[in-house]
Write a protein that holds these residues in place. Structure first.
Motif, mmCIF file in Angstrom:
data_model
loop_
_atom_site.group_PDB
_atom_site.id
_atom_site.type_symbol
_atom_site.label_atom_id
_atom_site.label_comp_id
_atom_site.label_asym_id
_atom_site.label_seq_id
_atom_site.Cartn_x
_atom_site.Cartn_y
_atom_site.Cartn_z
ATOM 1 N N LEU A 159 0.827 -1.206 0.000
ATOM 2 C CA LEU A 159 0.000 0.000 0.000
ATOM 3 C C LEU A 159 0.861 1.256 0.000
ATOM 4 C CD1 LEU A 159 -2.654 -1.194 2.606
ATOM 5 C CD2 LEU A 159 -2.914 -1.082 0.131
ATOM 6 N N CYS A 160 1.633 1.453 1.064
ATOM 7 C CA CYS A 160 2.507 2.614 1.165
ATOM 8 C C CYS A 160 3.430 2.390 2.362
ATOM 9 C CB CYS A 160 1.704 3.913 1.352
ATOM 10 S SG CYS A 160 0.783 3.994 2.908
ATOM 11 N N GLU A 161 4.271 3.359 2.658
ATOM 12 C CA GLU A 161 5.151 3.302 3.830
ATOM 13 C C GLU A 161 5.013 4.589 4.626
ATOM 14 O OE1 GLU A 161 9.088 2.604 2.343
ATOM 15 O OE2 GLU A 161 8.860 0.416 2.455
ATOM 16 N N ALA A 282 -8.672 -3.795 -2.199
ATOM 17 C CA ALA A 282 -7.232 -3.615 -2.004
ATOM 18 C C ALA A 282 -6.677 -2.610 -3.013
ATOM 19 C CB ALA A 282 -6.508 -4.949 -2.127
ATOM 20 N N GLU A 283 -7.186 -2.643 -4.241
ATOM 21 C CA GLU A 283 -6.758 -1.670 -5.246
ATOM 22 C C GLU A 283 -7.178 -0.255 -4.858
ATOM 23 O OE1 GLU A 283 -8.357 -2.994 -8.928
ATOM 24 O OE2 GLU A 283 -7.092 -4.788 -9.053
ATOM 25 N N LEU A 284 -8.411 -0.119 -4.370
ATOM 26 C CA LEU A 284 -8.857 1.189 -3.895
ATOM 27 C C LEU A 284 -8.004 1.656 -2.720
ATOM 28 C CD1 LEU A 284 -12.776 0.915 -3.970
ATOM 29 C CD2 LEU A 284 -11.289 2.125 -5.569
ATOM 30 N N ALA A 285 -7.644 0.725 -1.824
ATOM 31 C CA ALA A 285 -6.819 1.078 -0.668
ATOM 32 C C ALA A 285 -5.449 1.562 -1.113
ATOM 33 C CB ALA A 285 -6.677 -0.135 0.257
ATOM 34 N N THR A 286 -4.880 0.933 -2.142
ATOM 35 C CA THR A 286 -3.584 1.363 -2.652
ATOM 36 C C THR A 286 -3.654 2.790 -3.188
ATOM 37 O OG1 THR A 286 -3.037 -0.910 -3.259
ATOM 38 C CG2 THR A 286 -1.736 0.831 -4.282
ATOM 39 N N GLU A 287 -4.688 3.067 -3.963
ATOM 40 C CA GLU A 287 -4.847 4.415 -4.512
ATOM 41 C C GLU A 287 -5.012 5.452 -3.404
ATOM 42 O OE1 GLU A 287 -8.163 4.210 -7.125
ATOM 43 O OE2 GLU A 287 -7.257 2.707 -8.446
#
Length: 331
Positions: A159-161, A282-287
Protein backbone atom coordinates in the motif's frame (compact mmCIF):
# COMPACT_ATOMS: atom_id res chain seq x y z
CA UNK A 1 -38.30 -24.56 -20.20
CA UNK A 2 -37.38 -21.10 -21.42
CA UNK A 3 -38.13 -18.27 -18.93
CA UNK A 4 -38.42 -15.82 -21.80
CA UNK A 5 -41.27 -17.93 -23.21
CA UNK A 6 -42.97 -17.87 -19.80
CA UNK A 7 -42.63 -14.07 -19.66
CA UNK A 8 -44.26 -13.88 -23.10
CA UNK A 9 -47.06 -16.14 -21.88
CA UNK A 10 -47.65 -13.91 -18.81
CA UNK A 11 -47.79 -10.68 -20.83
CA UNK A 12 -50.11 -12.17 -23.43
CA UNK A 13 -52.40 -13.33 -20.61
CA UNK A 14 -52.42 -9.76 -19.25
CA UNK A 15 -52.74 -7.84 -22.51
CA UNK A 16 -54.81 -10.46 -24.41
CA UNK A 17 -53.40 -9.12 -27.68
CA UNK A 18 -50.50 -10.41 -29.79
CA UNK A 19 -49.61 -7.00 -31.21
CA UNK A 20 -49.54 -5.24 -27.82
CA UNK A 21 -47.54 -8.10 -26.32
CA UNK A 22 -45.00 -7.90 -29.13
CA UNK A 23 -44.63 -4.14 -28.59
CA UNK A 24 -44.23 -4.60 -24.84
CA UNK A 25 -41.47 -7.17 -25.32
CA UNK A 26 -39.84 -5.33 -28.25
CA UNK A 27 -40.25 -8.26 -30.59
CA UNK A 28 -42.57 -9.35 -33.43
CA UNK A 29 -46.03 -10.89 -33.38
CA UNK A 30 -44.58 -13.92 -35.15
CA UNK A 31 -42.06 -14.38 -32.31
CA UNK A 32 -44.86 -14.15 -29.72
CA UNK A 33 -46.93 -16.74 -31.60
CA UNK A 34 -43.89 -19.04 -31.92
CA UNK A 35 -43.13 -18.87 -28.17
CA UNK A 36 -46.72 -19.62 -27.18
CA UNK A 37 -46.86 -22.48 -29.67
CA UNK A 38 -43.67 -23.92 -28.21
CA UNK A 39 -45.12 -23.84 -24.68
CA UNK A 40 -48.36 -25.48 -25.84
CA UNK A 41 -46.36 -28.21 -27.55
CA UNK A 42 -44.19 -28.78 -24.46
CA UNK A 43 -47.21 -29.20 -22.14
CA UNK A 44 -49.47 -30.72 -24.79
CA UNK A 45 -52.28 -28.29 -23.94
CA UNK A 46 -53.97 -25.30 -25.55
CA UNK A 47 -53.22 -22.18 -23.47
CA UNK A 48 -55.24 -19.53 -25.36
CA UNK A 49 -58.46 -19.26 -27.28
CA UNK A 50 -57.56 -17.05 -30.24
CA UNK A 51 -59.60 -14.87 -32.53
CA UNK A 52 -58.77 -11.96 -34.82
CA UNK A 53 -58.81 -9.41 -31.99
CA UNK A 54 -57.81 -11.11 -28.75
CA UNK A 55 -56.34 -14.13 -27.00
CA UNK A 56 -57.98 -15.36 -23.79
CA UNK A 57 -56.75 -18.02 -21.42
CA UNK A 58 -58.17 -21.50 -21.51
CA UNK A 59 -58.82 -23.32 -18.19
CA UNK A 60 -55.43 -25.01 -18.55
CA UNK A 61 -53.85 -21.63 -19.30
CA UNK A 62 -55.33 -20.11 -16.13
CA UNK A 63 -53.84 -22.95 -14.03
CA UNK A 64 -50.46 -22.53 -15.70
CA UNK A 65 -50.38 -18.73 -15.21
CA UNK A 66 -49.86 -18.87 -11.43
CA UNK A 67 -46.93 -21.29 -11.83
CA UNK A 68 -45.41 -19.22 -14.62
CA UNK A 69 -45.50 -16.06 -12.49
CA UNK A 70 -43.78 -17.87 -9.60
CA UNK A 71 -41.07 -19.23 -11.88
CA UNK A 72 -40.40 -15.80 -13.41
CA UNK A 73 -40.20 -14.21 -9.94
CA UNK A 74 -37.71 -16.85 -8.84
CA UNK A 75 -35.71 -16.25 -12.00
CA UNK A 76 -35.57 -12.51 -11.26
CA UNK A 77 -34.51 -13.20 -7.68
CA UNK A 78 -31.81 -15.61 -8.81
CA UNK A 79 -30.51 -13.06 -11.33
CA UNK A 80 -30.28 -10.36 -8.65
CA UNK A 81 -28.45 -12.67 -6.26
CA UNK A 82 -25.93 -13.67 -8.94
CA UNK A 83 -25.36 -10.03 -9.88
CA UNK A 84 -24.88 -9.10 -6.22
CA UNK A 85 -22.35 -11.91 -5.81
CA UNK A 86 -20.30 -10.39 -8.64
CA UNK A 87 -19.12 -7.66 -6.26
CA UNK A 88 -21.61 -4.79 -6.15
CA UNK A 89 -23.41 -6.03 -3.03
CA UNK A 90 -23.09 -8.47 -0.17
CA UNK A 91 -20.76 -8.35 2.83
CA UNK A 92 -17.03 -7.62 3.05
CA UNK A 93 -15.20 -8.13 6.37
CA UNK A 94 -12.16 -5.89 6.68
CA UNK A 95 -9.52 -5.96 9.40
CA UNK A 96 -7.41 -2.82 9.82
CA UNK A 97 -4.63 -1.63 12.12
CA UNK A 98 -5.05 1.65 13.98
CA UNK A 99 -2.22 3.36 12.11
CA UNK A 100 -4.45 3.18 9.04
CA UNK A 101 -7.64 4.00 10.95
CA UNK A 102 -6.00 7.25 12.12
CA UNK A 103 -4.87 8.23 8.61
CA UNK A 104 -6.53 7.36 5.29
CA UNK A 105 -9.09 4.69 6.23
CA UNK A 106 -12.10 7.06 6.51
CA UNK A 107 -11.40 8.32 3.00
CA UNK A 108 -11.14 4.72 1.77
CA UNK A 109 -14.55 3.90 3.29
CA UNK A 110 -16.05 6.89 1.47
CA UNK A 111 -14.67 5.57 -1.84
CA UNK A 112 -15.95 2.04 -1.11
CA UNK A 113 -19.42 3.41 -0.38
CA UNK A 114 -19.35 5.37 -3.64
CA UNK A 115 -18.06 2.46 -5.73
CA UNK A 116 -20.19 -0.27 -4.06
CA UNK A 117 -23.34 1.47 -2.78
CA UNK A 118 -25.10 -1.80 -1.89
CA UNK A 119 -22.13 -3.35 -0.11
CA UNK A 120 -22.26 -4.02 3.64
CA UNK A 121 -18.89 -3.45 5.35
CA UNK A 122 -17.90 -5.04 8.65
CA UNK A 123 -14.71 -3.54 10.16
CA UNK A 124 -12.46 -5.00 12.86
CA UNK A 125 -9.65 -2.83 14.24
CA UNK A 126 -6.87 -4.80 15.91
CA UNK A 127 -3.14 -5.48 15.91
CA UNK A 128 -1.44 -7.03 12.89
CA UNK A 129 -0.80 -10.26 14.82
CA UNK A 130 -4.48 -10.71 15.63
CA UNK A 131 -5.64 -9.64 12.18
CA UNK A 132 -3.43 -12.27 10.54
CA UNK A 133 -4.97 -14.89 12.83
CA UNK A 134 -8.45 -13.75 11.83
CA UNK A 135 -7.58 -13.93 8.12
CA UNK A 136 -6.18 -17.44 8.47
CA UNK A 137 -9.36 -18.49 10.30
CA UNK A 138 -11.57 -16.99 7.54
CA UNK A 139 -13.05 -14.58 10.09
CA UNK A 140 -12.20 -11.63 7.81
CA UNK A 141 -11.83 -11.32 4.04
CA UNK A 142 -9.20 -8.59 3.80
CA UNK A 143 -6.68 -7.13 6.23
CA UNK A 144 -4.85 -3.81 6.00
CA UNK A 145 -1.79 -4.16 8.24
CA UNK A 146 2.02 -4.08 8.50
CA UNK A 147 3.36 -7.55 7.61
CA UNK A 148 3.40 -9.55 4.40
CA UNK A 149 2.17 -13.11 4.81
CA UNK A 150 4.72 -15.69 3.57
CA UNK A 151 2.11 -18.31 2.63
CA UNK A 152 1.39 -18.95 -1.02
CA UNK A 153 -2.31 -19.09 -0.21
CA UNK A 154 -2.39 -15.32 0.36
CA UNK A 155 -1.88 -12.26 -1.81
CA UNK A 156 0.12 -9.34 -0.36
CA UNK A 157 -0.62 -5.97 -1.96
CA UNK A 158 1.85 -3.18 -0.95
CA UNK A 159 0.00 0.00 0.00
CA UNK A 160 2.51 2.61 1.16
CA UNK A 161 5.15 3.30 3.83
CA UNK A 162 5.00 5.62 6.85
CA UNK A 163 8.26 7.12 8.20
CA UNK A 164 8.72 6.54 11.95
CA UNK A 165 9.94 9.27 14.36
CA UNK A 166 10.39 9.67 18.08
CA UNK A 167 7.76 12.04 19.45
CA UNK A 168 7.01 13.56 22.86
CA UNK A 169 4.97 16.22 24.60
CA UNK A 170 6.53 19.73 24.67
CA UNK A 171 6.19 19.56 28.46
CA UNK A 172 9.18 17.19 28.56
CA UNK A 173 11.45 19.89 27.09
CA UNK A 174 13.20 17.60 24.63
CA UNK A 175 12.72 19.60 21.42
CA UNK A 176 15.39 21.81 19.87
CA UNK A 177 18.27 19.58 20.92
CA UNK A 178 19.92 16.33 19.98
CA UNK A 179 18.48 13.60 22.19
CA UNK A 180 20.54 10.48 22.80
CA UNK A 181 18.83 7.12 23.15
CA UNK A 182 20.35 6.97 26.63
CA UNK A 183 18.30 10.01 27.57
CA UNK A 184 15.13 8.46 26.16
CA UNK A 185 15.86 5.26 28.09
CA UNK A 186 15.46 7.24 31.32
CA UNK A 187 11.83 7.99 30.37
CA UNK A 188 8.86 5.65 30.00
CA UNK A 189 9.00 4.17 26.50
CA UNK A 190 5.65 3.47 24.83
CA UNK A 191 5.44 1.12 21.88
CA UNK A 192 3.08 -0.87 19.74
CA UNK A 193 1.96 -4.34 20.83
CA UNK A 194 4.65 -6.86 21.79
CA UNK A 195 6.27 -8.75 18.90
CA UNK A 196 4.92 -6.28 16.33
CA UNK A 197 7.31 -4.83 13.75
CA UNK A 198 7.55 -1.38 15.42
CA UNK A 199 8.06 -2.94 18.87
CA UNK A 200 10.88 -5.14 17.54
CA UNK A 201 12.51 -2.09 15.93
CA UNK A 202 12.41 -0.15 19.22
CA UNK A 203 13.97 -3.07 21.10
CA UNK A 204 16.71 -3.32 18.47
CA UNK A 205 17.51 0.40 18.67
CA UNK A 206 17.97 0.36 22.44
CA UNK A 207 19.91 -2.92 22.39
CA UNK A 208 22.32 -1.29 19.94
CA UNK A 209 22.93 1.90 21.90
CA UNK A 210 22.13 1.31 25.58
CA UNK A 211 23.86 -1.24 27.76
CA UNK A 212 21.29 -1.64 30.50
CA UNK A 213 17.88 -3.25 29.88
CA UNK A 214 15.19 -0.82 28.87
CA UNK A 215 11.58 -1.23 29.92
CA UNK A 216 9.16 -0.80 27.06
CA UNK A 217 5.46 -0.30 27.76
CA UNK A 218 3.49 -2.12 25.05
CA UNK A 219 0.08 -0.67 24.21
CA UNK A 220 -2.20 -2.30 21.66
CA UNK A 221 -4.30 0.86 21.22
CA UNK A 222 -2.64 3.54 19.10
CA UNK A 223 -5.21 6.08 20.30
CA UNK A 224 -4.29 5.35 23.91
CA UNK A 225 -0.57 5.62 23.12
CA UNK A 226 -1.04 9.01 21.42
CA UNK A 227 -3.06 10.28 24.38
CA UNK A 228 -0.48 9.12 26.95
CA UNK A 229 2.43 10.66 25.05
CA UNK A 230 0.48 13.91 24.54
CA UNK A 231 -0.11 14.04 28.29
CA UNK A 232 3.63 13.74 28.94
CA UNK A 233 3.66 10.17 30.26
CA UNK A 234 6.62 9.18 28.08
CA UNK A 235 7.97 9.04 24.54
CA UNK A 236 7.08 6.85 21.58
CA UNK A 237 8.15 6.07 18.06
CA UNK A 238 5.15 6.87 15.86
CA UNK A 239 4.48 7.68 12.21
CA UNK A 240 4.03 11.47 11.91
CA UNK A 241 1.40 10.69 9.28
CA UNK A 242 -1.05 9.50 11.96
CA UNK A 243 -0.49 12.38 14.43
CA UNK A 244 -0.88 15.36 12.11
CA UNK A 245 -3.54 16.94 14.31
CA UNK A 246 -1.36 16.65 17.43
CA UNK A 247 1.66 18.06 15.58
CA UNK A 248 -0.38 21.00 14.31
CA UNK A 249 -1.94 21.87 17.66
CA UNK A 250 1.41 21.49 19.43
CA UNK A 251 0.46 18.68 21.82
CA UNK A 252 3.19 16.51 20.25
CA UNK A 253 6.52 17.33 18.64
CA UNK A 254 9.04 15.34 16.62
CA UNK A 255 12.35 14.83 18.42
CA UNK A 256 15.84 14.97 16.99
CA UNK A 257 17.14 11.55 18.06
CA UNK A 258 20.31 9.66 17.15
CA UNK A 259 18.18 6.87 15.73
CA UNK A 260 16.90 5.94 12.30
CA UNK A 261 13.92 3.64 11.96
CA UNK A 262 13.01 1.83 8.81
CA UNK A 263 9.66 3.07 7.45
CA UNK A 264 6.52 1.28 8.61
CA UNK A 265 5.19 -0.76 5.64
CA UNK A 266 1.46 -1.06 5.11
CA UNK A 267 0.11 -4.08 3.26
CA UNK A 268 -3.26 -5.39 2.11
CA UNK A 269 -3.57 -9.19 2.37
CA UNK A 270 -6.30 -11.58 1.29
CA UNK A 271 -6.70 -15.20 0.24
CA UNK A 272 -5.57 -16.09 -3.27
CA UNK A 273 -8.68 -18.21 -3.80
CA UNK A 274 -11.31 -15.70 -2.73
CA UNK A 275 -14.14 -13.62 -4.11
CA UNK A 276 -12.88 -10.79 -6.41
CA UNK A 277 -14.17 -8.15 -3.97
CA UNK A 278 -11.16 -8.14 -1.57
CA UNK A 279 -8.83 -7.57 -4.52
CA UNK A 280 -10.95 -4.67 -5.78
CA UNK A 281 -10.98 -2.99 -2.38
CA UNK A 282 -7.23 -3.61 -2.00
CA UNK A 283 -6.76 -1.67 -5.25
CA UNK A 284 -8.86 1.19 -3.90
CA UNK A 285 -6.82 1.08 -0.67
CA UNK A 286 -3.58 1.36 -2.65
CA UNK A 287 -4.85 4.42 -4.51
CA UNK A 288 -6.09 6.07 -1.32
CA UNK A 289 -2.92 5.32 0.66
CA UNK A 290 -0.64 6.73 -2.02
CA UNK A 291 -2.83 9.81 -2.41
CA UNK A 292 -2.63 10.37 1.36
CA UNK A 293 1.16 10.07 1.39
CA UNK A 294 1.47 12.36 -1.63
CA UNK A 295 -0.71 14.98 0.06
CA UNK A 296 1.49 14.89 3.18
CA UNK A 297 4.69 14.74 1.16
CA UNK A 298 5.90 18.33 1.74
CA UNK A 299 5.33 18.13 5.50
CA UNK A 300 7.02 14.76 5.88
CA UNK A 301 9.87 15.87 3.64
CA UNK A 302 10.20 18.98 5.78
CA UNK A 303 10.55 16.89 8.90
CA UNK A 304 13.13 14.71 7.16
CA UNK A 305 15.00 17.77 5.90
CA UNK A 306 15.25 19.23 9.40
CA UNK A 307 16.70 15.96 10.62
CA UNK A 308 19.17 15.82 7.71
CA UNK A 309 20.29 19.42 8.27
CA UNK A 310 21.10 18.56 11.87
CA UNK A 311 23.08 15.45 10.92
CA UNK A 312 26.63 16.96 11.01
CA UNK A 313 26.07 18.62 14.38
CA UNK A 314 24.35 15.48 15.58
CA UNK A 315 27.34 13.30 14.75
CA UNK A 316 29.72 15.67 16.56
CA UNK A 317 27.54 15.87 19.64
CA UNK A 318 27.07 12.11 19.78
CA UNK A 319 30.85 11.65 19.62
CA UNK A 320 31.32 14.17 22.44
CA UNK A 321 28.75 12.40 24.63
CA UNK A 322 30.33 9.04 23.97
CA UNK A 323 33.81 10.36 24.83
CA UNK A 324 32.60 11.73 28.15
CA UNK A 325 30.65 8.61 29.08
CA UNK A 326 32.44 5.41 28.00
CA UNK A 327 29.67 3.30 29.53
CA UNK A 328 27.31 4.50 26.81
CA UNK A 329 29.22 2.30 24.37
CA UNK A 330 28.44 -1.36 24.35
CA UNK A 331 31.27 -3.59 25.36
Amino acid sequence: MNIRFLETFIWLARLQNFRLTAEKLHTTQAAVSSRIASLEESFDVRLFDRNSRSATLTPAGRKMLAYAERIVRLGDEMRREVEDASGDAGLIRIGVVESIVHSWFPALMARVRERFPHLEVEVTSDTTIHLVQLLRADAVDLILQTDSLPDRDFVNHPLCEFPMRWVASPTLGLAGQLVALERLAELPILSFSRHSGPHTAVEREFARAVERPVRINCISSVAAMIRLVSDGFGVAALPPAIIQRELHDGSLEVLDVESAFAPLPLVASYRLQSHPLPARIAELATEQARAFVAALGPELEGQNARAAAAAPAKAAEVAKVAAKNPRSRKR
